[in-house]
Enzyme design. Sequence first.
Site, mmCIF file in Angstrom:
data_model
loop_
_atom_site.group_PDB
_atom_site.id
_atom_site.type_symbol
_atom_site.label_atom_id
_atom_site.label_comp_id
_atom_site.label_asym_id
_atom_site.label_seq_id
_atom_site.Cartn_x
_atom_site.Cartn_y
_atom_site.Cartn_z
ATOM 1 N N GLU A 3 -16.045 31.372 -56.462
ATOM 2 C CA GLU A 3 -17.420 31.770 -56.202
ATOM 3 C C GLU A 3 -18.032 32.152 -57.548
ATOM 4 O O GLU A 3 -17.438 31.871 -58.580
ATOM 5 C CB GLU A 3 -17.458 32.958 -55.222
ATOM 6 C CG GLU A 3 -16.742 32.664 -53.911
ATOM 7 C CD GLU A 3 -16.744 33.852 -52.951
ATOM 8 O OE1 GLU A 3 -17.658 34.695 -53.052
ATOM 9 O OE2 GLU A 3 -15.833 33.937 -52.119
ATOM 10 N N LYS A 59 -22.805 28.272 -58.110
ATOM 11 C CA LYS A 59 -21.376 27.958 -58.152
ATOM 12 C C LYS A 59 -21.112 26.677 -58.929
ATOM 13 O O LYS A 59 -19.998 26.158 -58.907
ATOM 14 C CB LYS A 59 -20.826 27.806 -56.723
ATOM 15 C CG LYS A 59 -20.860 29.091 -55.913
ATOM 16 C CD LYS A 59 -20.415 28.849 -54.484
ATOM 17 C CE LYS A 59 -20.750 30.022 -53.588
ATOM 18 N NZ LYS A 59 -20.543 29.727 -52.160
ATOM 19 N N HIS A 144 -3.866 14.332 -57.502
ATOM 20 C CA HIS A 144 -5.218 14.791 -57.175
ATOM 21 C C HIS A 144 -6.111 14.943 -58.404
ATOM 22 O O HIS A 144 -7.098 15.665 -58.360
ATOM 23 C CB HIS A 144 -5.195 16.112 -56.401
ATOM 24 C CG HIS A 144 -4.334 16.084 -55.185
ATOM 25 N ND1 HIS A 144 -4.537 15.179 -54.161
ATOM 26 C CD2 HIS A 144 -3.238 16.799 -54.848
ATOM 27 C CE1 HIS A 144 -3.610 15.368 -53.233
ATOM 28 N NE2 HIS A 144 -2.805 16.334 -53.623
ATOM 29 N N ARG A 198 -35.764 36.716 -40.800
ATOM 30 C CA ARG A 198 -34.602 35.854 -40.496
ATOM 31 C C ARG A 198 -33.737 36.480 -39.417
ATOM 32 O O ARG A 198 -33.266 37.601 -39.552
ATOM 33 C CB ARG A 198 -33.759 35.636 -41.756
ATOM 34 C CG ARG A 198 -34.444 34.736 -42.713
ATOM 35 C CD ARG A 198 -33.561 34.321 -43.851
ATOM 36 N NE ARG A 198 -34.356 33.565 -44.798
ATOM 37 C CZ ARG A 198 -34.571 32.267 -44.701
ATOM 38 N NH1 ARG A 198 -34.011 31.568 -43.742
ATOM 39 N NH2 ARG A 198 -35.354 31.646 -45.579
#
Length: 317
Positions: A3, A59, A144, A198
């Site tokens: 993060e 990020k 990977h 919100r």
Amino acid sequence: MPELPEVETIARGLAKRVTGDLVESVWLGQKPEPLKSPAAEIAATLEQSRIATVRRVGKHIVFDLERSAGRVGRTLLSAKGKQTKPARPGSRVKRSLDSSTMHAEADKSVRPTHAVPTNAQWIVHLGMTGSLRICESRDEVLKHTHAILKLASGRELRFIDPRRFGRLSVAKAGDFDAGGYEPLEVELDRFTALFRGRKTPIKSALLNQKLLRGVGNIYADESLFRAGIRPRRRASSISHEQLQKLFLSVKEVLREAIALGGSSVSDYVDADGEEGFFQLEHRVYGREGEPCLVCKSPVKRIVIAGRSSHYCPKCQK
DNA sequence: ACTATTTCCTGGATGC
DNA sequence: TGCATCCAGGAAATAG
């Protein structure tokens, strides 16, 4: 799971080690998921570009790239002889359409090898498990590995991501917009305005990158604990006073975490392979059932929008 | 314009 | 021991 504090730590570490280095060539793997821009475009943008700066935006890790048009022009001239249209990929990128023709004409006749920065950007999002490592070319290429940048210094910058949630892209300078406010820079009135009206849980609002960019699951939980707000509370129902507390908590948690090099969970390490230490400061995240450090009540874990959320039922209202 | 839900992806942990 | 299942979660896509 990188993060904001982890990405900040990684970007700082990379900046120390690759600023000024030149990308000589690029290898991109076959798995398409990590590439947000076409592979050919990523390679073409990176190759023969100098890394001018490395910085964090939300990020994302942003590499600002410069290309010396002089270098390219000279190479072409020596290889192909005199050209009526010297290839100068840098000249067009930054200038407006109006002035480009005039400048191009002037540059061509007066100084054909003048260095012009192209101002492109390489943008990396690490997702859950992505990492950028500086390697020697003899180092084993790990499973990977999705991208390898060969640098003029002889080292390689490699992007590795087992879960392939990470993303690579390129953009012209100024084109990349991560959306949202930087949590460490936003002012109080803008911060409180984000949550007005919100109905979504405050936890979800904190994770929404279009509002604030960079807060993830760990720091949302830790911020809410410090502010004494339950993660399920509707954003619109939170008093101005509590939002003010949250505003301070978010900044405090992020600053402390950056100072400690981020949180090392799920084998996160920074650009130098060093672990962070903020996980030792977590007060609720990952502490389900353990006593609250303030009141000793067991920490609860609930799921909000598919994310595990940790809080103290007594300290947070 | 918002909000909620689903999907992507693999390694490690857990269960039988 | 082995095999199946679950879980972690950022952000984009989809549905309401």
